[in-house]
Design an enzyme around this catalytic site. Structure first.
Site, PDB file in Angstrom:
ATOM      1  N   GLU A 159       0.852  -1.188   0.000  1.00  0.00           N
ATOM      2  CA  GLU A 159       0.000   0.000   0.000  1.00  0.00           C
ATOM      3  C   GLU A 159       0.888   1.237   0.000  1.00  0.00           C
ATOM      4  OE1 GLU A 159      -3.436   2.080   2.824  1.00  0.00           O
ATOM      5  OE2 GLU A 159      -2.088   0.546   3.632  1.00  0.00           O
ATOM      6  N   GLU A 242      -8.907   9.374   6.834  1.00  0.00           N
ATOM      7  CA  GLU A 242      -8.901   8.462   7.959  1.00  0.00           C
ATOM      8  C   GLU A 242      -9.108   9.290   9.226  1.00  0.00           C
ATOM      9  OE1 GLU A 242      -6.152   4.688   6.832  1.00  0.00           O
ATOM     10  OE2 GLU A 242      -5.085   6.474   7.520  1.00  0.00           O
TER      11      GLU A 242
END
Length: 380
Positions: A159, A242
């Site tokens: 990622e 987030e």
């Protein structure tokens, strides 16, 4: 960081001393709301999603909390309209509301060219505009997922996270390993592993509200550091937030993502005229069911190697089986991919596939198609 099967998350939080960002968790049964957004739509379902611009998927993805979270989806992005609750800042965030191009746990954006092998991507221009708030703890995270296989589900191997903004006492996975200049900007570089995949994070020293750049600049950096390889695949490009505490009012005002082949050919940006492909759609209908024979013509001057056809079924229709193509559908948004033997469409040539489905109400044929991201004309 959004992938949703995270049984290891609790154990990892007990062993990691520094603040860490983890991947998202998913229930066995998905309760997705996957519809094509025509006007503003509010999604409060835990893993609810919808499509925008007939090209991208917006997902709520509230994986790390039981508190209510809602996203208000617009024609170009979304706003986090409700973000209740908080979680400790030395652990995982609450969620990852985001918009993406590509495939995420079998949810593929309409007409996407992803997964696509890194070595075959010439460029991946993207543009993002964020809206920030000051009364929350969060990061604005742009994610790129890479894997040795062309995965459309499950956890990827690596990622890449690009932190456009960081508010509050939070930090990326792992530890800081230096700095780098990418895309003409200087970034802190963090590397680590969350127990499920490797993570490399590029953290902006000050907030970036909007930027247009080439995703491949960050992919090349990741490959040069040995965290991916040219024969790996890019599976999705995602932009969102987030949040650890609060977050209402955060927004992705606009998002675009294009994948071009090595050599320059690839997707056309939204709004360019159709004409390089033509689709014929012939349906055989009976009460409650139908079959469709779809013919895809390459009206361009060069062959198409590897194709996917994106379209949206009218409300009430769903796919039950297919032949001569691999079909994935997300509540009406369908992507049909070649199955190897029929991957090439010669200039002026055609390929055909079919599928069977069910419907409720009045049967209507889809009227908009994209071939590898390019709008097609529909044969009369």
């Amino acid at each position: 960081m959004r992938h949703r099967l995270r049984a290891f998350a609790t154990a990892l939080l007990l062993t990691v001393g520094a603040p860490a960002t983890l991947l998202s968790a998913a229930p066995a049964a998905q309760a997705d709301l996957r519809t094509a957004a025509q006007a503003d739509v509010e999604i409060c379902e835990q893993y609810g999603s919808t499509t925008i611009q007939d090209r991208y998927v917006v997902q709520n993805n509230r994986w790390g909390t039981s508190a209510t979270q809602c996203v208000n989806v617009t024609g170009t992005g979304f706003t986090l309209s409700r973000a209740d609750g908080s979680v400790p800042t030395n652990g995982a965030p609450k969620s990852y509301p985001s918009v993406f191009n590509g495939c995420h746990y079998t949810n593929c954006s309409p007409g996407t060219r992803l997964p696509k092998q890194i070595a075959t991507i010439g460029s991946a221009p993207t543009s993002i505009s964020y809206g920030y708030v000051g009364n929350a703890v969060y990061n604005a995270s742009f994610d790129i997922w890479l894997d040795p296989q062309p995965k459309t589900d499950g956890v990827n191997r690596t990622e890449i996270m690009i932190w456009f903004n960081r508010v509050g006492p939070i930090q990326p996975i792992g530890s800081r390993s230096g700095s780098a200049t990418v895309g003409g900007r200087t970034w802190e570089v963090w590397t680590g592993n969350n127990g499920g995949n490797d993570v490399i994070s590029f953290v902006a020293p000050t907030a970036i509200p909007s930027w247009s750049f080439d995703v491949m600049d960050f992919v090349d950096q990741t490959v040069s550091r040995g965290m991916a390889a040219p024969n790996w695949y890019m599976t999705s490009i995602q932009a969102g937030f987030e949040p650890w505490q609060g977050g209402a009012g955060l927004s992705v005002n606009s998002f675009s993502s294009t994948i071009s082949d090595d050599g320059g050919s690839g997707e056309e940006p939204p709004g360019e005229p159709a004409g390089s492909c033509q689709v014929g759609y012939a349906a055989n209908v009976w009460p409650g069911g139908f079959t469709a024979e779809v013919t895809v013509k390459n009206a361009g001057t060069a062959p198409v190697d590897g194709w996917n056809l994106g379209f949206t079924l009218p409300a009430g229709q769903s796919v039950t089986s297919a032949w001569n193509a691999s079909l994935t559908s997300s509540g009406g948004a369908v992507t049909a991919r070649d199955v190897g033997f029929n991957s090439r469409i010669q200039a002026g040539g055609t390929q055909a596939f079919g599928f069977q489905g069910t419907y409720t109400g009045t049967f209507v044929e889809p009227d908009r198609f994209t071939l590898n991201g390019t709008a097609c004309t529909v044969a009369p």
